[in-house]
Scaffold this motif. Sequence first.
Motif, PDB file in Angstrom:
ATOM      1  N   VAL A  42       0.865  -1.182   0.000  1.00 61.65           N
ATOM      2  CA  VAL A  42       0.000   0.000   0.000  1.00 61.65           C
ATOM      3  C   VAL A  42       0.904   1.235   0.000  1.00 61.65           C
ATOM      4  O   VAL A  42       1.755   1.394   0.867  1.00 61.65           O
ATOM      5  N   ILE A  43       0.708   2.087  -0.998  1.00 65.39           N
ATOM      6  CA  ILE A  43       1.554   3.261  -1.215  1.00 65.39           C
ATOM      7  C   ILE A  43       0.727   4.534  -1.069  1.00 65.39           C
ATOM      8  O   ILE A  43      -0.398   4.613  -1.554  1.00 65.39           O
ATOM      9  N   HIS A  44       1.280   5.531  -0.389  1.00 64.44           N
ATOM     10  CA  HIS A  44       0.684   6.876  -0.413  1.00 64.44           C
ATOM     11  C   HIS A  44       1.770   7.857  -0.836  1.00 64.44           C
ATOM     12  O   HIS A  44       2.826   7.946  -0.220  1.00 64.44           O
ATOM     13  N   THR A  45       1.525   8.563  -1.918  1.00 71.05           N
ATOM     14  CA  THR A  45       2.511   9.505  -2.468  1.00 71.05           C
ATOM     15  C   THR A  45       2.221  10.943  -2.064  1.00 71.05           C
ATOM     16  O   THR A  45       2.980  11.851  -2.404  1.00 71.05           O
ATOM     17  N   LYS A  46       1.107  11.141  -1.363  1.00 71.90           N
ATOM     18  CA  LYS A  46       0.759  12.461  -0.851  1.00 71.90           C
ATOM     19  C   LYS A  46      -0.019  12.283   0.446  1.00 71.90           C
ATOM     20  O   LYS A  46      -0.545  11.217   0.737  1.00 71.90           O
ATOM     21  N   TYR A  47      -0.065  13.346   1.243  1.00 69.51           N
ATOM     22  CA  TYR A  47      -0.829  13.321   2.483  1.00 69.51           C
ATOM     23  C   TYR A  47      -2.303  13.556   2.181  1.00 69.51           C
ATOM     24  O   TYR A  47      -2.658  14.248   1.229  1.00 69.51           O
ATOM     25  N   GLY A  48      -3.164  12.979   3.039  1.00 73.07           N
ATOM     26  CA  GLY A  48      -4.582  13.204   2.814  1.00 73.07           C
ATOM     27  C   GLY A  48      -5.463  12.145   3.452  1.00 73.07           C
ATOM     28  O   GLY A  48      -5.030  11.422   4.362  1.00 73.07           O
ATOM     29  N   PRO A  49      -6.706  12.033   2.979  1.00 72.06           N
ATOM     30  CA  PRO A  49      -7.677  11.092   3.542  1.00 72.06           C
ATOM     31  C   PRO A  49      -7.315   9.645   3.216  1.00 72.06           C
ATOM     32  O   PRO A  49      -6.343   9.391   2.490  1.00 72.06           O
ATOM     33  N   PRO A  50      -8.076   8.684   3.732  1.00 71.39           N
ATOM     34  CA  PRO A  50      -7.764   7.266   3.488  1.00 71.39           C
ATOM     35  C   PRO A  50      -7.572   6.907   2.021  1.00 71.39           C
ATOM     36  O   PRO A  50      -6.772   6.024   1.692  1.00 71.39           O
ATOM     37  N   GLU A  51      -8.272   7.596   1.140  1.00 63.24           N
ATOM     38  CA  GLU A  51      -8.219   7.259  -0.287  1.00 63.24           C
ATOM     39  C   GLU A  51      -6.854   7.481  -0.926  1.00 63.24           C
ATOM     40  O   GLU A  51      -6.610   6.999  -2.043  1.00 63.24           O
ATOM     41  N   VAL A  52      -5.952   8.216  -0.263  1.00 61.75           N
ATOM     42  CA  VAL A  52      -4.613   8.399  -0.849  1.00 61.75           C
ATOM     43  C   VAL A  52      -3.794   7.114  -0.762  1.00 61.75           C
ATOM     44  O   VAL A  52      -2.746   6.983  -1.412  1.00 61.75           O
ATOM     45  N   ALA A  53      -4.245   6.150   0.040  1.00 55.59           N
ATOM     46  CA  ALA A  53      -3.542   4.866   0.178  1.00 55.59           C
ATOM     47  C   ALA A  53      -3.963   3.935  -0.956  1.00 55.59           C
ATOM     48  O   ALA A  53      -5.131   3.575  -1.081  1.00 55.59           O
ATOM     49  N   LYS A  54      -3.005   3.547  -1.810  1.00 56.07           N
ATOM     50  CA  LYS A  54      -3.300   2.744  -2.997  1.00 56.07           C
ATOM     51  C   LYS A  54      -2.528   1.420  -2.944  1.00 56.07           C
ATOM     52  O   LYS A  54      -1.330   1.406  -2.636  1.00 56.07           O
ATOM     53  N   LEU A  55      -3.205   0.341  -3.267  1.00 58.50           N
ATOM     54  CA  LEU A  55      -2.544  -0.957  -3.357  1.00 58.50           C
ATOM     55  C   LEU A  55      -1.843  -1.065  -4.700  1.00 58.50           C
ATOM     56  O   LEU A  55      -2.462  -0.922  -5.761  1.00 58.50           O
ATOM     57  N   MET A  56      -0.525  -1.304  -4.692  1.00 58.11           N
ATOM     58  CA  MET A  56       0.279  -1.348  -5.900  1.00 58.11           C
ATOM     59  C   MET A  56       1.252  -2.518  -5.842  1.00 58.11           C
ATOM     60  O   MET A  56       1.390  -3.179  -4.809  1.00 58.11           O
ATOM     61  N   VAL A  57       1.921  -2.758  -6.954  1.00 56.50           N
ATOM     62  CA  VAL A  57       2.998  -3.755  -7.003  1.00 56.50           C
ATOM     63  C   VAL A  57       4.314  -3.003  -7.144  1.00 56.50           C
ATOM     64  O   VAL A  57       4.490  -2.202  -8.065  1.00 56.50           O
ATOM     65  N   ILE A  58       5.233  -3.242  -6.204  1.00 50.23           N
ATOM     66  CA  ILE A  58       6.531  -2.572  -6.209  1.00 50.23           C
ATOM     67  C   ILE A  58       7.639  -3.610  -6.030  1.00 50.23           C
ATOM     68  O   ILE A  58       7.365  -4.795  -5.816  1.00 50.23           O
ATOM     69  N   ASP A  59       8.876  -3.161  -6.106  1.00 53.80           N
ATOM     70  CA  ASP A  59       9.997  -4.079  -5.935  1.00 53.80           C
ATOM     71  C   ASP A  59      10.094  -4.567  -4.498  1.00 53.80           C
ATOM     72  O   ASP A  59       9.890  -3.807  -3.546  1.00 53.80           O
ATOM     73  N   LYS A  60      10.443  -5.811  -4.353  1.00 52.44           N
ATOM     74  CA  LYS A  60      10.668  -6.420  -3.041  1.00 52.44           C
ATOM     75  C   LYS A  60      11.987  -5.877  -2.474  1.00 52.44           C
ATOM     76  O   LYS A  60      12.991  -5.806  -3.189  1.00 52.44           O
ATOM     77  N   TYR A  96       6.492  -7.654   2.246  1.00 52.18           N
ATOM     78  CA  TYR A  96       7.839  -7.813   2.803  1.00 52.18           C
ATOM     79  C   TYR A  96       8.313  -6.481   3.369  1.00 52.18           C
ATOM     80  O   TYR A  96       7.962  -5.413   2.860  1.00 52.18           O
ATOM     81  N   LEU A  97       9.129  -6.563   4.419  1.00 50.17           N
ATOM     82  CA  LEU A  97       9.788  -5.371   4.955  1.00 50.17           C
ATOM     83  C   LEU A  97      11.170  -5.760   5.467  1.00 50.17           C
ATOM     84  O   LEU A  97      11.449  -6.932   5.743  1.00 50.17           O
ATOM     85  N   THR A  98      12.025  -4.760   5.603  1.00 47.78           N
ATOM     86  CA  THR A  98      13.339  -4.966   6.212  1.00 47.78           C
ATOM     87  C   THR A  98      13.436  -4.135   7.481  1.00 47.78           C
ATOM     88  O   THR A  98      12.852  -3.057   7.576  1.00 47.78           O
ATOM     89  N   ILE A  99      14.184  -4.656   8.443  1.00 50.22           N
ATOM     90  CA  ILE A  99      14.406  -3.939   9.689  1.00 50.22           C
ATOM     91  C   ILE A  99      15.728  -4.415  10.286  1.00 50.22           C
ATOM     92  O   ILE A  99      16.083  -5.594  10.168  1.00 50.22           O
TER      93      ILE A  99
END
Length: 321
Positions: free
Chosen positions: A4-22, A106-109
């Motif tokens: 889930v990616i958000h490229t700008k600040y705002g309401p819940p709708e700014v959160a978009k499900l996308m495919v990105i690099d692992k 996936y995430l790294t920490i």
Amino acid sequence: MRAVIHTKYGPPEVAKLMVIDKPAPNENEILVKVFASTVNRTDSGFRSAQYFISRFWSGLITPKYKTLGCEFAGEIETVGKNVKSFKNGDKVFGFNDKKFGGHAEYLTIAENKAVTTMPNNLNYDEAAPITEGAHYALCDIRAAKVKSGQNVMVYGATGAIGSAAVQLLKHFGANVTAVCNTKNVALIKSLGADEVIDYTKEDFTKTEKKFDLIYDAVGKSSFGKCKPLLNKNGIYKSTELGKNLQNIFLALITPILGGKKVLFPIPTISKEDVIFLKELAEAGKFKPVIDRKYKLEQIVEAYKYVETGQKTGNVVINIVE
């Protein structure tokens, strides 16, 4: 991977499900396949940037870290070459409000950050919500130096922070009076509260009991309203900044004046805190309350529900079903 990616600040709708690099772990990091995450006040606050001050950490104009999700539980897929304390296949959980990343497959920490192996008596959905509400509560309880036998009121005892606070305060030996609505009275009693005030039936400020700490876990009360309920040197602590940022101002002034005061510590979390919460969970002394579960593709719906302010405990996001 899905994220889930958000490229700008705002309401819940700014959160978009996308495919990105692992992502790939650095030499001191672990790569976690995320099974469960949560949506909470922290995620909502950084996504909306309603408090402009949050942008000094997340990016002034646009978000620096575009995948939120500060809580996670999953399985280690890869470890960096310098990692010593984890191995592939370990089930882990943790918290990251610097880079986030839980709303992705996936995430790294880094291994020395707020991450450890999961409690052996909890599953992914139960482990993911251990840290967010509980670390805020733990930080505030420690700042107030709560001692065994002290009287503490938890106002808003049904949220992620409040429900954690009730359990943690009982662990530290406090006498807990919790304030909640009718439908959650039995739940809050089951968490260990000694007394429960149903705010739909009575005004909590009319109680004759005096408190060493009043912990406003939802930020809907005020020092002025709660001050008459405090003991001579009692403490008021809110999880919100207050009207016109009053809680920060009062936290600077009231300790100087003496007597009843406001505290507003900056929340922190460490690996040791996560291990502490894990040990409490394994001992049966702490278990996060779960309200609802959503799929990753339902992230907007999850945000909207959280932002009603009516959730009970935690809202879990299932990444892998």
